[in-house]
Design a protein around this motif. Structure first.
Motif, PDB file in Angstrom:
ATOM      1  N   ARG A   1       1.481   7.254  11.605  1.00  0.00           N
ATOM      2  CA  ARG A   1       0.094   7.499  10.905  1.00  0.00           C
ATOM      3  C   ARG A   1       0.075   8.959  10.147  1.00  0.00           C
ATOM      4  O   ARG A   1      -0.471   8.797   9.052  1.00  0.00           O
ATOM      5  N   THR A   2       0.612   9.905  10.822  1.00  0.00           N
ATOM      6  CA  THR A   2       0.406  11.115  10.285  1.00  0.00           C
ATOM      7  C   THR A   2       1.547  11.535   9.565  1.00  0.00           C
ATOM      8  O   THR A   2       1.698  12.599   9.131  1.00  0.00           O
ATOM      9  N   ASN A   3       2.488  10.667   9.311  1.00  0.00           N
ATOM     10  CA  ASN A   3       3.608  11.192   8.278  1.00  0.00           C
ATOM     11  C   ASN A   3       3.470  10.364   7.177  1.00  0.00           C
ATOM     12  O   ASN A   3       4.078   9.164   6.905  1.00  0.00           O
TER      13      ASN A   3
ATOM     14  N   LEU B   1       5.136   6.476   6.241  1.00  0.00           N
ATOM     15  CA  LEU B   1       4.098   5.435   5.957  1.00  0.00           C
ATOM     16  C   LEU B   1       4.282   5.005   4.535  1.00  0.00           C
ATOM     17  O   LEU B   1       4.194   3.459   4.497  1.00  0.00           O
ATOM     18  N   ALA B   2       4.850   5.621   3.728  1.00  0.00           N
ATOM     19  CA  ALA B   2       5.059   5.051   2.314  1.00  0.00           C
ATOM     20  C   ALA B   2       6.442   4.054   2.293  1.00  0.00           C
ATOM     21  O   ALA B   2       6.399   3.186   1.845  1.00  0.00           O
ATOM     22  N   ALA B   3       7.260   4.469   3.062  1.00  0.00           N
ATOM     23  CA  ALA B   3       8.435   3.773   3.558  1.00  0.00           C
ATOM     24  C   ALA B   3       7.958   2.155   4.076  1.00  0.00           C
ATOM     25  O   ALA B   3       8.512   1.028   3.590  1.00  0.00           O
ATOM     26  N   LEU B   4       7.110   2.276   4.955  1.00  0.00           N
ATOM     27  CA  LEU B   4       6.556   0.959   5.499  1.00  0.00           C
ATOM     28  C   LEU B   4       5.649   0.248   4.680  1.00  0.00           C
ATOM     29  O   LEU B   4       5.959  -1.121   4.650  1.00  0.00           O
ATOM     30  N   THR B   5       4.852   0.618   3.537  1.00  0.00           N
ATOM     31  CA  THR B   5       4.409  -0.138   2.713  1.00  0.00           C
ATOM     32  C   THR B   5       5.362  -0.854   1.631  1.00  0.00           C
ATOM     33  O   THR B   5       4.703  -1.803   1.119  1.00  0.00           O
ATOM     34  N   GLY B   6       6.641  -0.128   1.618  1.00  0.00           N
ATOM     35  CA  GLY B   6       7.393  -0.639   0.828  1.00  0.00           C
ATOM     36  C   GLY B   6       8.476  -1.558   1.482  1.00  0.00           C
ATOM     37  O   GLY B   6       9.134  -2.626   0.758  1.00  0.00           O
ATOM     38  N   SER B   7       8.168  -1.824   2.937  1.00  0.00           N
ATOM     39  CA  SER B   7       9.067  -2.710   3.582  1.00  0.00           C
ATOM     40  C   SER B   7       8.625  -4.175   3.566  1.00  0.00           C
ATOM     41  O   SER B   7       7.538  -4.680   3.169  1.00  0.00           O
TER      42      SER B   7
ATOM     43  N   SER C   1      -7.208  -2.299  -3.711  1.00  0.00           N
ATOM     44  CA  SER C   1      -7.556  -2.002  -2.169  1.00  0.00           C
ATOM     45  C   SER C   1      -6.909  -0.794  -1.821  1.00  0.00           C
ATOM     46  O   SER C   1      -6.161  -0.203  -2.168  1.00  0.00           O
ATOM     47  N   GLU C   2      -7.735  -0.134  -0.785  1.00  0.00           N
ATOM     48  CA  GLU C   2      -7.192   1.063   0.325  1.00  0.00           C
ATOM     49  C   GLU C   2      -6.527   0.365   1.535  1.00  0.00           C
ATOM     50  O   GLU C   2      -7.237  -0.577   2.020  1.00  0.00           O
ATOM     51  N   LEU C   3      -5.297   0.840   1.809  1.00  0.00           N
ATOM     52  CA  LEU C   3      -4.716   0.215   2.917  1.00  0.00           C
ATOM     53  C   LEU C   3      -4.722   1.048   4.202  1.00  0.00           C
ATOM     54  O   LEU C   3      -4.487   2.099   4.130  1.00  0.00           O
ATOM     55  N   ILE C   4      -5.015   0.181   5.398  1.00  0.00           N
ATOM     56  CA  ILE C   4      -5.167   0.721   6.459  1.00  0.00           C
ATOM     57  C   ILE C   4      -3.794   0.494   7.440  1.00  0.00           C
ATOM     58  O   ILE C   4      -3.480  -0.794   7.242  1.00  0.00           O
ATOM     59  N   PHE C   5      -3.022   1.191   7.922  1.00  0.00           N
ATOM     60  CA  PHE C   5      -2.039   0.918   8.841  1.00  0.00           C
ATOM     61  C   PHE C   5      -2.352   0.786  10.269  1.00  0.00           C
ATOM     62  O   PHE C   5      -2.692   1.862  10.695  1.00  0.00           O
ATOM     63  N   LEU C   6      -2.427  -0.356  10.719  1.00  0.00           N
ATOM     64  CA  LEU C   6      -2.923  -0.638  12.145  1.00  0.00           C
ATOM     65  C   LEU C   6      -1.941  -0.316  13.127  1.00  0.00           C
ATOM     66  O   LEU C   6      -2.415   0.123  14.445  1.00  0.00           O
ATOM     67  N   GLY C   7      -0.507  -0.359  12.936  1.00  0.00           N
ATOM     68  CA  GLY C   7       0.200   0.011  13.717  1.00  0.00           C
ATOM     69  C   GLY C   7       1.400  -1.288  13.673  1.00  0.00           C
ATOM     70  O   GLY C   7       1.399  -2.042  12.790  1.00  0.00           O
TER      71      GLY C   7
ATOM     72  N   PHE D   1      -7.069   9.202   4.705  1.00  0.00           N
ATOM     73  CA  PHE D   1      -5.915   9.800   4.983  1.00  0.00           C
ATOM     74  C   PHE D   1      -5.603   9.453   6.346  1.00  0.00           C
ATOM     75  O   PHE D   1      -6.091   8.573   6.933  1.00  0.00           O
ATOM     76  N   ARG D   2      -4.306   9.678   6.749  1.00  0.00           N
ATOM     77  CA  ARG D   2      -3.727   9.236   8.174  1.00  0.00           C
ATOM     78  C   ARG D   2      -3.734   8.003   8.186  1.00  0.00           C
ATOM     79  O   ARG D   2      -4.016   7.094   9.486  1.00  0.00           O
ATOM     80  N   GLY D   3      -3.036   7.303   7.244  1.00  0.00           N
ATOM     81  CA  GLY D   3      -3.059   5.754   7.262  1.00  0.00           C
ATOM     82  C   GLY D   3      -4.147   5.103   7.577  1.00  0.00           C
ATOM     83  O   GLY D   3      -4.353   3.781   8.002  1.00  0.00           O
ATOM     84  N   GLY D   4      -5.487   5.622   7.080  1.00  0.00           N
ATOM     85  CA  GLY D   4      -6.468   4.821   6.899  1.00  0.00           C
ATOM     86  C   GLY D   4      -7.521   5.335   8.366  1.00  0.00           C
ATOM     87  O   GLY D   4      -8.452   4.572   8.429  1.00  0.00           O
ATOM     88  N   TRP D   5      -6.964   6.087   9.262  1.00  0.00           N
ATOM     89  CA  TRP D   5      -7.527   6.320  10.377  1.00  0.00           C
ATOM     90  C   TRP D   5      -8.520   7.855  10.193  1.00  0.00           C
ATOM     91  O   TRP D   5      -8.632   8.536  11.334  1.00  0.00           O
ATOM     92  N   GLY D   6      -8.819   8.045   8.925  1.00  0.00           N
ATOM     93  CA  GLY D   6      -9.649   9.120   8.705  1.00  0.00           C
ATOM     94  C   GLY D   6     -10.000   9.208   7.326  1.00  0.00           C
ATOM     95  O   GLY D   6      -9.378   8.331   6.327  1.00  0.00           O
ATOM     96  N   ARG D   7     -10.969  10.129   6.849  1.00  0.00           N
ATOM     97  CA  ARG D   7     -11.295  10.330   5.329  1.00  0.00           C
ATOM     98  C   ARG D   7     -11.160  11.850   5.272  1.00  0.00           C
ATOM     99  O   ARG D   7     -11.583  12.682   6.251  1.00  0.00           O
TER     100      ARG D   7
END
Lengths: 293, 293
Positions: B20-22, B26-32, B65-71, B137-143
């Motif tokens: 989340r904090t990296n 995160l960018a790599a995962l959204t392209g996975s 959309s804004e994307l949240i990384f849930l895990g 920010f933080r993959g959607g776990w904050g603003r």
């Protein structure tokens, strides 16, 4: 001060929720000669010789302040003011922690309510939904947006703080910002979508690489820096081998009952300095030694 | 569905806080190619025949959309989208409660995290400190506010829900909005400056005029309407005479173990309809009957 009473608990404040929501009654109280206003130095209290907070007449409030109705105590309506000149996000002064050493826990509890509310108002003057300036309502226990009509309520952020237990020992950790030799229980904010028990297991896994089970709730306290609810637990750990997250912790070690007892007793040869009596981790150590949890 | 497991608990989601904090990870995962996106109908899930949520390829996300990384779950990165066309403060549709009847509790737990986060983003697009539009920010776990630099984190609002016990009976109450004959445990939001135990005592005093002692924590669950942490307790009441706050409750009654058991068993002659299995009050009744707390 009884060190087994959780810090910040035992306030005698009657929050009088029905008064809060009644504008006529509130207006009458602000005009009452018996109404008292909390004396503050910045966001810290001012204490008398008994460690009790000093109050003054509500008539002495700054006319530009917003007023929070805290409730009734000792038969008198009690208020705190949000002065517009207070810095937003007031930092924790070393002075407040020295004061907490001498404040009775119940007195600290009343202060905790006032401090968390004042700090929340200072940092939440705008509507998070539409960006418009908001107004206090419910006697200061909320803010309301005149534009989009959203109602906002003071935050209380649940935190889990826990001892992992394995083979008769418990795990304690040290954050870089702690005073020298201080160790405490591991802790972290509870997140959306998880239970207390799941948050304890997640934090122990994230910070120490442990798998936890049999989570037992022990005791709780408010912690007004700025608005946490600390919930102390004990859990069984599957192993004593640690994988420490060094972004969160500087160190983590397993300690025996004898070592915890020596630390709480102030033994200079104890392996660590314990958290202060007003911190729930202190109470958690005491309860663990007594066989609680 | 095991009715003794608290609703919304047992999610297999790995929240992967270090990812989340990296931003690079995160960018790599959204392209996975394996990345999955939660399929939603408004803010409600879409279920398959087993009561499990339907996911689609992340490539199908709305570009606005804004994307949240849930895990991670089942080895795959999981996302949820905050679509700009979703209504703010989505109301609870009757459909979601029918779905919760069939969703396994762990599946509902993953959904709870997604729903609470989406709802929070929809209602917190502006900085509460300065009124400026904020960014995820933080993959959607904050603003985060680009103007005043304030960081904002999703709310979790602790709620106490409790059974007062007196002379072998427990107190249950009815809110006006409940379905016919439904009763449940009394409940209320925990406030700044109080412990869990103090909140339970305050609520029982405010809503029913009781003095409570010996508060025992029993069990907890997340409740994503919109972001509560429900903490269920049992406490001893000093009397059975009630002073009901009719602004909160329509009715409150004392019930025996036999009456609670009959209600949970679906006995048509039982004095009340119990809360549904996914609600913590249901679990609390079960635990009380088993002698817990």
């Amino acid at each position: 001060m009884n060190r087994w009473v959780p810090g910040f608990t035992g306030s005698t404040l009657d929050r009088a929720d029905l008064v809060r929501t009644n504008p006529e009654q509130l207006a009458a109280l602000t005009g009452s000669l018996s109404a008292r206003l909390l004396v503050l130095d910045g966001i810290d209290p001012v204490l008398d010789q008994d460690g009790l907070m000093v109050w003054k007449s509500l008539a002495e409030a700054d006319p530009s302040s917003e007023l929070i109705f805290l409730g009734f105590d000792d038969g008198k309506p009690r208020f705190a003011e949000v002065r517009p000149d207070l810095p937003r996000g007031a930092s924790r002064s070393p002075a407040i922690f020295r004061m907490l050493d001498i404040m009775p826990p119940g007195e600290a509890g009343t202060y905790a309510a006032a401090r968390s509310l004042i700090d929340w108002h200072l940092r939440h003057g705008f509507c998070a939904q539409c960006g418009t300036r908001t107004e206090m309502f419910r006697g200061g226990w909320g803010r309301k947006c005149g534009q989009c009509k959203a109602e906002h309520f003071p935050r209380v952020d649940p935190v889990v703080i826990m001892l992992a237990e394995h083979d008769g020992k418990v795990l304690i950790g040290r954050q870089p910002a702690y005073p020298p030799r201080r160790y405490s229980a591991l802790a972290g904010f509870l997140e959306p979508g998880e239970s207390l028990e799941e948050a304890v297991a997640r934090e122990l896994h994230e910070e120490a690489g442990l798998r936890a089970s049999n989570v037992r709730y022990v005791v709780s306290q408010p912690w007004p820096f700025p608005s946490s609810l600390m919930m102390a637990c004990i859990a069984d750990a599957d192993r004593d081998e640690l994988t420490i997250d060094y972004t969160e912790l500087e160190d983590a070690i397993w300690v025996t009952r004898e070592e915890v007892q020596a630390s709480l007793d102030g033994d200079p040869d104890a392996p660590f300095l314990p958290p202060p009596p007003y911190a729930i981790a202190h109470t958690l150590f005491r309860r663990w030694l007594e066989g609680g949890g």
